[in-house]
Structures are given as C-alpha cells and as structure tokens.
Scaffold this active site. Structure first.
Site, PDB file in Angstrom:
ATOM      1  N   HIS A  54       0.951  -0.651  -0.481  1.00  0.00           N
ATOM      2  CA  HIS A  54       0.041   0.027  -0.098  1.00  0.00           C
ATOM      3  C   HIS A  54       1.041   1.382  -0.588  1.00  0.00           C
ATOM      4  CE1 HIS A  54      -2.983   3.130   2.307  1.00  0.00           C
ATOM      5  NE2 HIS A  54      -3.184   3.395   1.405  1.00  0.00           N
ATOM      6  N   ARG A  55       0.624   1.873  -1.170  1.00  0.00           N
ATOM      7  CA  ARG A  55       1.596   3.088  -1.241  1.00  0.00           C
ATOM      8  C   ARG A  55       3.061   3.012  -1.067  1.00  0.00           C
ATOM      9  NH1 ARG A  55      -1.425   7.015   3.109  1.00  0.00           N
ATOM     10  NH2 ARG A  55      -4.196   6.272   2.321  1.00  0.00           N
ATOM     11  N   GLU A  81       1.210  -0.463  -4.756  1.00  0.00           N
ATOM     12  CA  GLU A  81      -0.423   0.442  -4.920  1.00  0.00           C
ATOM     13  C   GLU A  81       0.329   2.276  -5.153  1.00  0.00           C
ATOM     14  OE1 GLU A  81      -3.492   3.737  -3.375  1.00  0.00           O
ATOM     15  OE2 GLU A  81      -1.950   3.073  -2.465  1.00  0.00           O
ATOM     16  N   ASP A  83      -0.919   6.525  -6.295  1.00  0.00           N
ATOM     17  CA  ASP A  83      -1.852   7.514  -6.029  1.00  0.00           C
ATOM     18  C   ASP A  83      -1.596   8.614  -6.793  1.00  0.00           C
ATOM     19  OD1 ASP A  83      -3.867   6.426  -3.060  1.00  0.00           O
ATOM     20  OD2 ASP A  83      -1.870   6.419  -2.754  1.00  0.00           O
ATOM     21  N   HIS A  96      -1.526  11.330  -1.816  1.00  0.00           N
ATOM     22  CA  HIS A  96      -2.895  10.457  -1.414  1.00  0.00           C
ATOM     23  C   HIS A  96      -3.606  11.598  -1.465  1.00  0.00           C
ATOM     24  CE1 HIS A  96      -5.528   9.148   1.091  1.00  0.00           C
ATOM     25  NE2 HIS A  96      -5.528   8.233   0.384  1.00  0.00           N
ATOM     26  N   GLU A 156      -4.055   4.280  -8.654  1.00  0.00           N
ATOM     27  CA  GLU A 156      -5.120   5.118  -8.360  1.00  0.00           C
ATOM     28  C   GLU A 156      -5.445   6.331  -8.551  1.00  0.00           C
ATOM     29  OE1 GLU A 156      -7.706   6.139  -4.327  1.00  0.00           O
ATOM     30  OE2 GLU A 156      -6.065   5.166  -4.161  1.00  0.00           O
ATOM     31  N   LYS A 158      -6.352   8.896  -8.112  1.00  0.00           N
ATOM     32  CA  LYS A 158      -7.197  10.141  -6.453  1.00  0.00           C
ATOM     33  C   LYS A 158      -8.009  11.027  -7.055  1.00  0.00           C
ATOM     34  CE  LYS A 158      -5.749   9.014  -3.491  1.00  0.00           C
ATOM     35  NZ  LYS A 158      -6.897   8.287  -2.520  1.00  0.00           N
ATOM     36  N   ASP A 283       0.549  -1.829   4.329  1.00  0.00           N
ATOM     37  CA  ASP A 283       1.496  -1.358   4.946  1.00  0.00           C
ATOM     38  C   ASP A 283       2.259  -2.219   4.936  1.00  0.00           C
ATOM     39  OD1 ASP A 283      -0.424   1.008   4.555  1.00  0.00           O
ATOM     40  OD2 ASP A 283       0.075   1.370   6.817  1.00  0.00           O
TER      41      ASP A 283
END
Length: 289
Positions: A54-55, A81, A83, A96, A156, A158, A283
């Site tokens: 995640h990120r 991932e 954003d 994000h 993503e 955003k 994460d």
C-alpha cells in the site's frame, strides 16, 4: 461487435488521441498480437495470493516515494500501489492527499502547485530523519524505474474529478512507456467509478479495480452493483471491514477478484484471508506471504 473488435477499435482510438505512431519500439504486429493474447487470457499474474504494498511498503518507508517502492520490491510484494494526481502545470505526480501538507514540508493543494514547486519539497522527513530529502516522484519516473523490475503496479486515480481528462493522460503515459499491453503489469483503480468506466473505455485490455468505501457501502454491496461493476472492472477492492465469505463468493460469481484494503496487523490479515479473498492491500508486505 465482438471483444476483439472492441479491443482493436479502442486501440485505434488510443492511437488517434496520441496524434503519433506507436511508441517505445512497438510495431502494429506486436501490439495486436499482445492484444489478442489479452483476449485469450485476460488476467495473467502470479499464481496464488496477490500481495499489494500500500503506497509502497508504507509501514517501513514514506508513502508514495521511491524508497517505499524499492522496499516493496525488496520484500517481494507482487504489486505496489500508488496515488496519482496532477500539478498546476499538468504533470502526473504521486500524492495521496489533495494537499501536500501531511507528507511534505510544504503546504497547498497539489493542483495549485507546479512540478518544480513540488519537487523542491521534502517528502521523507515527516516519516523519519533517515528519509530526509526524499522527493515526490512523478508517474513517469516510477514507470521508467520499475517497468522491467519483478513487481507490478496498482495505480489509483485519486480524486479524478479534480483533474478533467486525467484518465486519458494516464492511458497515454502507460502506452508511451510500453506497459499497458503487458498482461498483469498494471491495474488501475479508483473510488470514482465513472472515472474508472471512462478509463476502461480508453484501454479495455488494462485491468481495473473498483474501490469500495466503508462510508458509502456500510450497508453492503448489492448484487445489482456487482453486475454493474463487472462491465468495466476486473477487481472489487473494498474496505476490509466490508469483507465476509458471502461478499467474496458473490464477487467470484461475477467473475471478478477481490483485494481488500488496508491490512495493518496479522490478526486482521488472518481473518480476511480466511474469507477466500484473492489477495489484499497492506502497509506491511510480510503479512501477505
């Protein structure tokens, strides 16, 4: 029109909006061959559980930075991932929040800052002094760095409603960098389902994922919604608190996969995994092994 006809029509549209011939060494023959392969095998990825950082590996390095993505590669995640938002002067950058306040030493909305202004910010010190001076990356920089590395990318969109035309801009960037036709290399997701539908029309061979918020779907996801989403999406990616055996089964019955977000503990990982999900977004990539 059959599926291959739709793919070729969409590809022709993509070429038309670029205003240029094929990029990065692609020929028409190789592209159409890969498109045909996508028709035969729509989703091609590692067998087994899909482990998404995640990120980046944001439990260990500042989110949406090269440090976090490098850490995800080192920890053998299947995807990281990120954003995507757009600067005042039209560049695609990774952030994000709508503002740079939380994760940099600057302030202001991404859309009101130029790339030069954003690149001057420190995007690492808020996390740890170890990462002082870490920069906000561009999408182009990330694609150049990781397109040939053994990791895939979950993009993503955003708040795309703030950035008219960002779907086309991302699609063209993926085409330019030669990653849009590589099976399984890219997934594009968004909470804005109209935006995701628009993206799917531009590049129907690229996998897409519907993000599902706890706030909007606290009462559950209807069968009607799943039938609607499967027309333009390959994944349903909900808040993990929405996930149970029944939702997982219904997603699978509609021939989609499910990647809940955001897993931050082993207890949650074990509970969610027991429902039969295809993977999750975390994460801490070690939770996905």
């Amino acid at each position: 029109m059959g599926r291959i006809g739709k793919l070729l029509a969409a590809f022709t549209l993509t070429l038309a909006i670029t205003g240029t011939p094929l990029m990065d060494g692609f020929t028409a023959g190789t592209v159409f061959a890969e498109t045909n392969q996508q028709r035969k095998v729509k989703v091609q990825e590692k067998a087994g559980f899909i482990n998404v950082a995640h990120r980046g590996a944001s439990g260990y390095a500042p989110e949406n930075t090269l440090a976090a993505f490098d850490k995800a590669v080192k920890m053998r995640a299947d995807y990281f991932e990120l954003d995507v938002q757009r600067t005042k002067d039209g560049h695609l950058v990774l952030m994000h929040d709508n503002t740079v306040d939380r994760t940099t030493n600057g302030s202001g909305e991404v859309k009101d800052l130029t790339l030069k202004e954003i690149r001057q910010l420190d995007a690492g010190s808020w996390f740890s002094s170890q990462y002082a001076g870490e920069k906000v990356p561009t999408l182009e920089e990330v694609l150049d760095r990781y397109r040939y590395q053994p990791i895939n990318i979950l993009i993503e969109l955003k708040k795309p409603e703030l950035y008219p035309g960002i779907e086309k801009q991302v699609a063209l960037m993926l085409l330019k960098k030669g990653v849009s036709f590589r099976p399984g290399k890219i997934i594009v997701q968004s909470f804005n389902h109209d935006s995701l539908r628009t993206y799917h029309r531009l590049q129907p061979w690229v996998q897409t994922g519907v993000l599902v918020s706890l706030t909007e779907y606290r009462k559950g996801v209807s069968d009607e919604k799943l039938r609607e989403w499967k027309e333009f999406s390959d994944y349903v990616n909900p808040n993990y608190k929405l996930v149970d055996d029944r939702l997982v089964n219904r997603v699978h019955q509609n021939r989609m996969k499910i990647l809940p977000y955001t897993i931050r503990s082993k207890a949650t990982a074990d509970e969610v995994r027991a429902t039969g999900v295809d993977g999750f977004i975390t994460d801490y990539p070690e939770l996905g092994y």
